[in-house]
Structure formats: C-alpha cells, structure tokens
Motif scaffolding. Structure first.
Motif, PDB file in Angstrom:
ATOM      1  N   SER A  98     -69.986  21.232  19.164  1.00  0.00           N
ATOM      2  CA  SER A  98     -69.222  22.399  18.730  1.00  0.00           C
ATOM      3  C   SER A  98     -68.436  22.926  19.920  1.00  0.00           C
ATOM      4  CB  SER A  98     -70.149  23.484  18.179  1.00  0.00           C
ATOM      5  OG  SER A  98     -70.787  23.052  16.996  1.00  0.00           O
ATOM      6  N   LEU A  99     -67.424  23.720  19.635  1.00  0.00           N
ATOM      7  CA  LEU A  99     -66.513  24.173  20.687  1.00  0.00           C
ATOM      8  C   LEU A  99     -66.227  25.662  20.587  1.00  0.00           C
ATOM      9  CD1 LEU A  99     -64.345  23.616  22.945  1.00  0.00           C
ATOM     10  CD2 LEU A  99     -62.727  23.168  21.075  1.00  0.00           C
ATOM     11  N   VAL A 100     -66.331  26.349  21.706  1.00  0.00           N
ATOM     12  CA  VAL A 100     -65.821  27.712  21.842  1.00  0.00           C
ATOM     13  C   VAL A 100     -64.761  27.673  22.927  1.00  0.00           C
ATOM     14  CG1 VAL A 100     -66.313  30.108  22.454  1.00  0.00           C
ATOM     15  CG2 VAL A 100     -67.995  28.789  21.156  1.00  0.00           C
ATOM     16  N   MET A 101     -63.516  27.887  22.532  1.00  0.00           N
ATOM     17  CA  MET A 101     -62.416  27.902  23.495  1.00  0.00           C
ATOM     18  C   MET A 101     -61.850  29.314  23.575  1.00  0.00           C
ATOM     19  SD  MET A 101     -58.800  25.816  23.486  1.00  0.00           S
ATOM     20  CE  MET A 101     -59.542  24.230  23.866  1.00  0.00           C
ATOM     21  N   THR A 102     -61.841  29.867  24.763  1.00  0.00           N
ATOM     22  CA  THR A 102     -61.322  31.215  24.979  1.00  0.00           C
ATOM     23  C   THR A 102     -60.028  31.124  25.779  1.00  0.00           C
ATOM     24  OG1 THR A 102     -63.560  32.135  24.950  1.00  0.00           O
ATOM     25  CG2 THR A 102     -61.827  33.490  25.942  1.00  0.00           C
ATOM     26  N   ILE A 103     -58.978  31.729  25.241  1.00  0.00           N
ATOM     27  CA  ILE A 103     -57.684  31.695  25.926  1.00  0.00           C
ATOM     28  C   ILE A 103     -57.625  32.829  26.943  1.00  0.00           C
ATOM     29  CG2 ILE A 103     -55.187  31.666  25.652  1.00  0.00           C
ATOM     30  CD1 ILE A 103     -56.758  29.334  24.301  1.00  0.00           C
ATOM     31  N   GLY A 104     -57.593  32.457  28.191  1.00  0.00           N
ATOM     32  CA  GLY A 104     -57.539  33.440  29.261  1.00  0.00           C
ATOM     33  C   GLY A 104     -56.121  33.631  29.767  1.00  0.00           C
ATOM     34  N   SER A 105     -55.987  33.745  31.066  1.00  0.00           N
ATOM     35  CA  SER A 105     -54.688  33.934  31.704  1.00  0.00           C
ATOM     36  C   SER A 105     -54.860  33.709  33.196  1.00  0.00           C
ATOM     37  CB  SER A 105     -54.182  35.359  31.446  1.00  0.00           C
ATOM     38  OG  SER A 105     -53.083  35.666  32.286  1.00  0.00           O
ATOM     39  N   LEU A 106     -53.808  33.233  33.845  1.00  0.00           N
ATOM     40  CA  LEU A 106     -53.870  33.136  35.304  1.00  0.00           C
ATOM     41  C   LEU A 106     -54.036  34.507  35.946  1.00  0.00           C
ATOM     42  CD1 LEU A 106     -51.354  30.328  36.381  1.00  0.00           C
ATOM     43  CD2 LEU A 106     -53.851  30.300  36.412  1.00  0.00           C
ATOM     44  N   SER A 107     -53.786  35.576  35.164  1.00  0.00           N
ATOM     45  CA  SER A 107     -54.052  36.928  35.663  1.00  0.00           C
ATOM     46  C   SER A 107     -55.548  37.173  35.815  1.00  0.00           C
ATOM     47  CB  SER A 107     -53.458  37.980  34.717  1.00  0.00           C
ATOM     48  OG  SER A 107     -52.056  37.983  34.789  1.00  0.00           O
ATOM     49  N   GLY A 108     -56.366  36.371  35.157  1.00  0.00           N
ATOM     50  CA  GLY A 108     -57.801  36.454  35.350  1.00  0.00           C
ATOM     51  C   GLY A 108     -58.278  35.563  36.480  1.00  0.00           C
ATOM     52  N   ARG A 109     -57.440  34.669  36.903  1.00  0.00           N
ATOM     53  CA  ARG A 109     -57.728  33.775  38.031  1.00  0.00           C
ATOM     54  C   ARG A 109     -57.211  34.380  39.325  1.00  0.00           C
ATOM     55  NH1 ARG A 109     -58.024  31.499  42.232  1.00  0.00           N
ATOM     56  NH2 ARG A 109     -57.413  29.367  42.764  1.00  0.00           N
ATOM     57  N   ILE A 110     -56.027  35.000  39.254  1.00  0.00           N
ATOM     58  CA  ILE A 110     -55.393  35.625  40.416  1.00  0.00           C
ATOM     59  C   ILE A 110     -55.251  37.118  40.122  1.00  0.00           C
ATOM     60  CG2 ILE A 110     -53.410  35.557  41.967  1.00  0.00           C
ATOM     61  CD1 ILE A 110     -52.663  32.870  40.480  1.00  0.00           C
ATOM     62  N   PRO A 111     -55.831  37.997  40.926  1.00  0.00           N
ATOM     63  CA  PRO A 111     -55.672  39.434  40.687  1.00  0.00           C
ATOM     64  C   PRO A 111     -54.195  39.794  40.554  1.00  0.00           C
ATOM     65  CG  PRO A 111     -57.268  39.036  42.428  1.00  0.00           C
ATOM     66  CD  PRO A 111     -56.645  37.710  42.119  1.00  0.00           C
TER      67      PRO A 111
END
Length: 351
Positions: A205-218
């Motif tokens: 099964s898969l849970v894919m959450t769409i993040g952002s590079l704003s969560g990677r880089i302040p």
C-alpha cells in the motif's frame, strides 16, 4: 638531487614517506573528499536518468479493482494524479470541496478509462467539520480495496509576507489544511492499508504526501507554509519507519514550482513543469530519492527540481545558506509584484 625521505613510527612500524606527514594527510583528505563528491555525483546522475521506483502494479490487488484516494483532486497536481491513476486502472475516491466539480471529474474518468470513481465532499480547511469529513472518507474507503492515499490538498499564503505581518486567520488555514487534515485523514486510512498489506504475499500500500522544497529549505516570507511542510517531512519519516515492515510505503515528494493555481504560474518552463509532467515523473519514481539523496523516505522526482535539491545540499551549510538567501530575495520580488498587481486591481474597481 637525491630524494629526501621522511621517517615516522606508527604502532611500532616504521613508515617512510617522500613528503612531510602534514602534506600527505592533506592530500589524503583531499582525495577522500573528491572521491566522496564524485561518488555522490555518479549516484545522483544514475538516479535521475536510470533509477527506477516501485512500479504501480505492486499496489494493486491480484483480483478486483484497487482504489486510490486523491485529495484536492479537481485542479492542478491532484487532478493529474486522478487522471493518471485512472489511466493505470485504479478506481478513484475523489475528495474535494465542491460536489459539482467532483461529479464532473468522476464522469470524465469513468468515461475515459472505464473505471469507477466515488466522491466525498470535504473541506480540508474547515476545522469544525474535520473529524466528520475524515470519517466520511474512511467510510467510503472501507467499502472497496483501498491501496493508495495521495495527500495532495494544501494551502499557502496569498503572497509572500513577513511572519509577524501574516494574518492570523491565514496561519490557521495553512496549519489546518496542511497539518491537521493530512494527519487525521492518514490516521483514519492507515489501518485499512496495514490490514491489506501485512501478509507477506499481499500487495503493498502507498501513502504519498505532496510536500514542497519550502519544507526542505527554510523559506523566508513563507514561514508558516514552510513550517507545515517541514513538519510533514519529519512526520512522514516517523510514519514510514513505523509501517514499512507492514508493507506500507510512505513517501514525501518535494516539488519546486509547478504550473498550478497555488503557484499562480500559468506557463511551463525548464524548471516549472506542467502538472501532467510532474505527476508522470512522480508516479514513475515511487520510493526513489532522485534529488533527495541520503534522506529517508523522501523524493524529489522531477529532474530539474532534483538538481535544485541536490545542489542545495552539495556544500552543506554554505550551499543551504546561499539557497535561503536566494529564496528570500525571490520572495521579496514576488511580494513587490503581487502588491503592485493588487493596487492596479483596486484602482480598476474604483474607476
């Protein structure tokens, strides 16, 4: 001229060098550093050109139709996830705010791909309806073989703004949509995924959450949004470690700008893909880090975004600090242009 040798004793053994020990150690550290960077670059180039992720068929049951839940599915990235998953034979549980838009999309998918599309009306930004809305989605998910959850719905700022000048209601909306809704919905659906995937012979099964590079880089001037995506980053890592042994794959995807309503970008470019291209790249690299090299349960699948992500981490603190500075400057410019546009709109209304 005769060569001058340098003798040293190490653990009772005599070592003879043609250069001073300090020179040898500096050369050794330099060579080791160069080898590390070269190895990293080779792995990165392989990842974005030939590396493959978990194929979609691994999430399908051997019999019957497997369904995917897609939130925020009536436009942009969510719409493309719905279309491309339907094209691959998945049934859909469509989650959005407007019944008319959900019905229209369901008809399109059923007609084009001969699959069944169910829909649930839910406003991720409404805290009063949060638990009832989550329960409605879970109730529908229990009636079918639900194998995929795409946490796509999200909220950001109207425009870049200093944190101390941010409307408190805007902060509440971002936190409610990005954090509370995502965590509560995933909590409600996860037991279904664990039950179907725990036996060794069962599909994943898969849970894919769409993040952002704003969560990677302040991201200065998007501090609240950056906070929520950064929070989801650590949540996803913890969740993935919990359920990995149970056959559930949890991954967080880190896009930069994509043509969408949220980004307010209408034309694609080298670094700004259409939603269609971004989703195709994402579904083709499930579980593959691509640009998120060395980070557990994370992926930066789109090639141009992968290059950005990789470059930011290349020189540690120096490259990360530079990235924060560049983003700050970019957001200042975006805010300036957004304010001018708002002024023009207000002037046009008063004429």
């Amino acid at each position: 001229m005769p060569t001058e040798y340098h003798k040293y004793s190490f653990l009772g053994n005599e070592i003879i060098l043609e250069v001073p020990l300090s020179t040898f150690l500096l050369a050794f550290v330099g060579a080791l550093t160069l080898m590390t960077y070269a190895s990293s670059l080779v792995r990165f180039l392989f990842a974005i050109t030939a590396g493959k992720g978990v194929p979609l068929y691994r999430f399908k049951a051997s019999k019957g139709t497997t369904y995917a839940i897609v939130t925020g599915c009536t436009s942009g990235i969510g719409l493309e996830f719905a279309r491309q998953l339907a094209a691959d034979g998945f049934g859909l549980i469509l989650v959005g705010r407007r019944q008319s838009a959900l019905d229209e999309l369901a008809r399109e998918l059923e007609s084009a791909h001969k699959i069944r599309a169910l829909s649930v009306v839910a406003d991720a930004a409404d805290p009063k309806d949060l638990h009832a809305a989550v329960a409605r989605v879970a109730a529908v998910a229990r009636t079918v073989d639900t194998g995929i959850l795409i946490n796509n719905v999200g909220a950001s700022h109207e425009m870049p703004v200093a944190f101390h000048e941010t409307d408190p209601a805007e902060i509440d909306n971002i936190v409610q949509t990005n954090i509370s809704w995502t965590l509560q919905l995933t909590r409600a659906i996860m037991p279904l995924l664990v039950v179907r995937s725990t036996p060794g012979y069962a599909p994943k099964s898969l849970v894919m959450t769409i993040g952002s590079l704003s969560g990677r880089i302040p991201s200065p001037l998007l501090a609240a949004y950056s906070c929520t995506k950064g929070g989801l980053k650590t949540w996803n890592q913890a969740l993935a470690a919990e359920v990995q042994s149970k056959g559930v794959v949890c991954t967080m995807v880190f896009p930069a700008f994509v043509v969408s309503n949220m980004s307010k970008i209408r034309k694609p470019s080298l670094t700004v893909p259409t939603a269609e291209k971004f989703v195709k790249s994402t579904l083709g690299s499930i579980g593959a880090a691509r640009g998120a090299q060395g980070r557990l349960y994370e992926s930066t699948p789109y090639p141009a975004h992968a290059v950005m992500d990789y470059a930011v981490g290349l020189a540690g603190n120096a490259s990360e600090s530079l990235a924060v500075s560049v983003i700050h400057s970019m957001h200042k410019d975006i805010r300036k242009r957004a304010l001018k546009k708002k002024e023009r709109q207000l002037a046009a209304k008063t004429e």
